[in-house]
Design an enzyme around this catalytic site. Structure first.
Site, PDB file in Angstrom:
ATOM      1  N   LEU A  62       0.889  -1.339   0.086  1.00  0.00           N
ATOM      2  CA  LEU A  62       0.344   0.031   0.010  1.00  0.00           C
ATOM      3  C   LEU A  62       0.934   1.161  -0.010  1.00  0.00           C
ATOM      4  O   LEU A  62       1.952   1.365   0.711  1.00  0.00           O
ATOM      5  CB  LEU A  62      -0.816   0.179   1.053  1.00  0.00           C
ATOM      6  CG  LEU A  62      -2.417   1.330   1.652  1.00  0.00           C
ATOM      7  CD1 LEU A  62      -2.914   0.654   0.149  1.00  0.00           C
ATOM      8  CD2 LEU A  62      -2.749   0.853   2.529  1.00  0.00           C
ATOM      9  N   ASP A  63       0.848   1.849  -0.779  1.00  0.00           N
ATOM     10  CA  ASP A  63       1.964   3.342  -1.055  1.00  0.00           C
ATOM     11  C   ASP A  63       1.617   3.986   0.443  1.00  0.00           C
ATOM     12  O   ASP A  63       1.065   4.404   0.903  1.00  0.00           O
ATOM     13  CB  ASP A  63       1.447   4.317  -2.780  1.00  0.00           C
ATOM     14  CG  ASP A  63       0.984   3.969  -3.818  1.00  0.00           C
ATOM     15  OD1 ASP A  63       2.144   2.307  -3.696  1.00  0.00           O
ATOM     16  OD2 ASP A  63       0.843   3.799  -4.236  1.00  0.00           O
TER      17      ASP A  63
END
Length: 315
Positions: A62-63
């Protein structure tokens, strides 16, 4: 140090560092509600530290600029990571119109601008083109490998990254709110779909450009927001961390469970297949998991009434 007080630290001496907690075997899932600004790698280290766990890994990056669900597997749960990563995902994201960036989100540099802003009707009319199986070109700043190198590493080094379009599945895409300058969407999609690419391509199709301003993941495979634990909860106390730990088989709820007897469990633990007995025993399944007396024994497939183990668990 003096004889009267052996714990006294003499001048010039440094206090001995506190011993690190001994690493231990911990098995299960923690569904972390990752905050904005934290990398997925840092999130894994936070969970490992909270449990003093020997082994951990996440189920899908997840960025840093995104928040939301980051399932983290501990110990034997790492063997079930593919069942989570291959599951459907859901997001809520906001697109800021009028600007395109080289990363397709707020982290990148502006590469184009537009004075045009779309109305809600125009956006809604376009959404059917972005649902179902579509061809999508991943962002240049992505983790996809090109000749063994991550695309984002090449892009950061100034190389011109060319990625090929590939089919992805978007089950649903709908508007949550629209204020002219931004639009918030909800999306449900399959593995490999980039929300940043949806924002980029919507902006290009509308002729106004766009990038992701906010992104939150709300579902990953079998895990939803109701399953999530905050970082603060894990750090609060060992008891609060333990309460957030889910069993290994929590990752397997989307495939059938087969309850087996001890003799079959013994065979599976040896890596041997086992014939399933009983009137209700399944004949075939591409994926299933076997339990004995409530304990997870193996994941595998069922062929002609026989359970074929693929991964065996030591729980």
């Amino acid at each position: 140090m003096t004889a009267e007080n052996p714990s006294e630290i003499a001048p010039g001496q440094d206090a001995a560092p506190a011993p690190r907690p001994k690493k231990r075997d911990v098995h299960g899932w923690v569904v972390l509600d990752k905050p904005v600004g934290m990398t997925s790698t840092h999130a894994v280290s936070v969970v490992k530290r909270a449990f003093s766990a020997k082994k951990a890994g996440h189920a899908g990056t997840l960025d840093p600029l995104a928040s939301g669900l980051l399932p983290i597997a501990l110990g034997e749960a790492t063997k079930t990571v593919p069942f989570v990563m291959d599951g459907r995902k859901a997001y809520q994201f906001t697109v800021a119109w009028g600007t395109q960036t080289n990363t397709d989100d707020t982290e990148g540099s502006v590469i184009a601008t537009s004075d045009k802003r779309p109305d809600e009707a125009a956006i809604a009319a376009l959404l059917p083109r972005f649902t179902g199986t579509i061809m999508q070109t991943p962002p240049k700043f992505s983790a996809i490998k090109i000749a063994g190198e991550r695309a984002y590493d090449l892009a950061r080094d100034g190389e011109d990254v060319e990625l090929q379009a590939r089919p992805v599945e978007i089950d649903a895409l709908s508007i949550v709110s629209h204020d002219g300058a931004t639009t918030t969407f909800e999306a449900e999609c399959g593995k490999g779909t980039y929300v940043r690419a949806i924002a980029r391509d919507l902006g290009l199709a509308l002729g106004c450009l766009g990038h992701v301003a906010h992104l939150r993941r709300t579902r990953v495979g079998p895990f939803a927001v109701a399953d999530a634990a905050a970082v603060e909860t894990l750090r609060e106390s060992p008891e609060s961390a333990a309460a957030a730990l889910k069993p290994v088989k929590a990752a397997l709820t989307l495939i059938p469970e087969v309850v087996i007897h001890r003799d079959a469990a013994t065979r599976l633990k040896r890596g041997q297949s086992a014939l399933l007995r009983g009137a209700g025993a399944p004949i075939a399944a591409e994926a299933a998991y076997a339990t004995c007396a409530g304990t997870l024994i193996a994941t595998g497939s069922i062929d002609n009434g026989e359970f074929v183990p693929h991964r065996v668990f030591n729980l």
